[in-house]
Scaffold this active site. Structure first.
Site, PDB file in Angstrom:
ATOM      1  N   ASP A  71       0.856  -1.185   0.000  1.00 44.85           N
ATOM      2  CA  ASP A  71       0.000   0.000   0.000  1.00 44.85           C
ATOM      3  C   ASP A  71       0.892   1.234   0.000  1.00 44.85           C
ATOM      4  OD1 ASP A  71      -2.195   1.932   0.675  1.00 44.85           O
ATOM      5  OD2 ASP A  71      -3.305   0.111   1.142  1.00 44.85           O
ATOM      6  N   ASN A  90      -5.596  -5.326  -6.048  1.00 47.11           N
ATOM      7  CA  ASN A  90      -6.780  -4.692  -5.483  1.00 47.11           C
ATOM      8  C   ASN A  90      -6.686  -3.171  -5.406  1.00 47.11           C
ATOM      9  OD1 ASN A  90      -9.163  -4.466  -3.499  1.00 47.11           O
ATOM     10  ND2 ASN A  90      -7.442  -3.766  -2.233  1.00 47.11           N
ATOM     11  N   TYR A  98     -13.435   5.956 -13.489  1.00 48.88           N
ATOM     12  CA  TYR A  98     -13.497   4.701 -12.741  1.00 48.88           C
ATOM     13  C   TYR A  98     -14.139   3.612 -13.596  1.00 48.88           C
ATOM     14  CZ  TYR A  98     -14.150   1.640  -8.690  1.00 48.88           C
ATOM     15  OH  TYR A  98     -14.090   0.586  -7.803  1.00 48.88           O
ATOM     16  N   LYS A 158     -12.228   0.202 -14.949  1.00 51.08           N
ATOM     17  CA  LYS A 158     -12.677  -1.134 -14.550  1.00 51.08           C
ATOM     18  C   LYS A 158     -13.101  -1.974 -15.748  1.00 51.08           C
ATOM     19  CE  LYS A 158     -11.855  -0.637 -10.173  1.00 51.08           C
ATOM     20  NZ  LYS A 158     -10.751  -1.389  -9.540  1.00 51.08           N
ATOM     21  N   ILE A 175     -19.730  -1.934  -1.562  1.00 47.08           N
ATOM     22  CA  ILE A 175     -19.244  -2.633  -0.372  1.00 47.08           C
ATOM     23  C   ILE A 175     -18.962  -1.626   0.734  1.00 47.08           C
ATOM     24  CG2 ILE A 175     -17.509  -4.260   0.487  1.00 47.08           C
ATOM     25  CD1 ILE A 175     -19.238  -5.347  -1.832  1.00 47.08           C
ATOM     26  N   THR A 231     -16.798  -0.124   2.563  1.00 47.54           N
ATOM     27  CA  THR A 231     -15.369   0.162   2.674  1.00 47.54           C
ATOM     28  C   THR A 231     -15.202   1.670   2.825  1.00 47.54           C
ATOM     29  OG1 THR A 231     -15.085   0.498   0.292  1.00 47.54           O
ATOM     30  CG2 THR A 231     -14.839  -1.765   1.128  1.00 47.54           C
TER      31      THR A 231
END
Length: 265
Positions: free
Chosen positions: A43, A100, A166, A170, A199, A201
């Protein structure tokens, strides 16, 4: 981890997870650790990433595994090369990779979308996946095979107004996944993608559509899913581990949708 709570046996395996300091990445790193794998968390958030690795290492060691952290900006070829090399040097190889890392970018119509934000979203969300796979593949080949899972999104399958960068990134991840899966299909390396719905997050709750402090917006977004709720990071982690496991041995090039039915509507 499977849906019924059993744990895959991934002892003696090595997993690399990018964007691992929080959310889906952290949950997946923890799931790999509970399965006994040695896990490298990567990260750009050094403090959070290091803390996550220390906590996850305690779980990993109960199953004979381990967890470490490495700083890596996936949009940097040098960082990605060093990340993979560090994983191999630390743990002796690489068996699984979960690419990810991603950012949400701005919400704005295409005509008004900032050029610099477009470039940054594509650099991390799409080029980052390309760079990761480019450097992971030789390590997997050296190991005799393995599995890659790329984090796409339901927005790799459908459009979402005001999220052009985005959505484009994707969609690109899914195309890149399919191409690479074809290239490696006879080498014992499977390449798949997971496509989460909305989700719980930090990206969804605190940034992006920012649902944490807007109950009406949260109900509206939850209602886009036939299950009428948001998903959890653990549910995505379970899908990633299944795709990496022997249970998915005949699955490659697949965009596995984990979205509570979102794209069925």
């Amino acid at each position: 981890m499977t849906s019924n709570g059993t744990i895959y046996d991934m002892r003696d395996k090595v997993a690399l997870v990018t964007g691992a300091s929080s959310g889906i990445g952290r949950a997946t790193a923890l799931a790999f650790a509970k399965a006994g794998a040695r896990v490298m968390l990567a990260d750009v958030q050094d403090e959070a990433g290091d803390a996550a690795a220390r906590e996850i290492a305690a779980c990993a060691r109960l199953r004979g595994g381990d967890a470490r952290f490495v700083h890596a900006d996936v949009s940097s070829a040098a960082d990605v090369r060093a990340m993979v090399a560090h994983t191999v040097e630390t743990f002796g190889g690489l068996d699984y990779a979960f690419n990810n890392a991603g950012i949400e970018g701005a919400l704005a119509p295409t005509a008004d979308y900032p050029d610099e934000t477009w470039q940054r979203v594509l650099a991390i969300n799409l080029t980052g996946v390309f760079l990761c796979m480019k450097h992971e593949i030789p390590a997997l080949r050296a190991r005799g095979g393995g599995a890659i899972v790329n984090n796409a999104s339901i927005l790799g399958l459908v459009g979402f107004a005001s999220a052009p960068a985005y959505t484009a990134a994707k969609h690109g991840v899914l195309g890149l996944t399919k191409v690479t899966a074809q290239e490696l299909a006879t080498e014992g390396i499977r390449v798949n993608a997971v496509c989460p719905g909305f989700i719980e997050t930090p990206m969804v709750m605190e940034r992006g559509v920012a649902l944490a402090h807007d109950d009406a917006a949260r109900r509206e977004v939850a209602g886009l899913h036939p299950m009428n709720r948001l998903g959890t990071s653990e549910e995505i982690a379970a899908a990633v581990l299944w795709l990496c496991s022997g249970a998915a041995s005949f699955v490659t090039g697949e965009p596995l949708v984990v979205d509570g039915g979102y794209v069925t509507r």
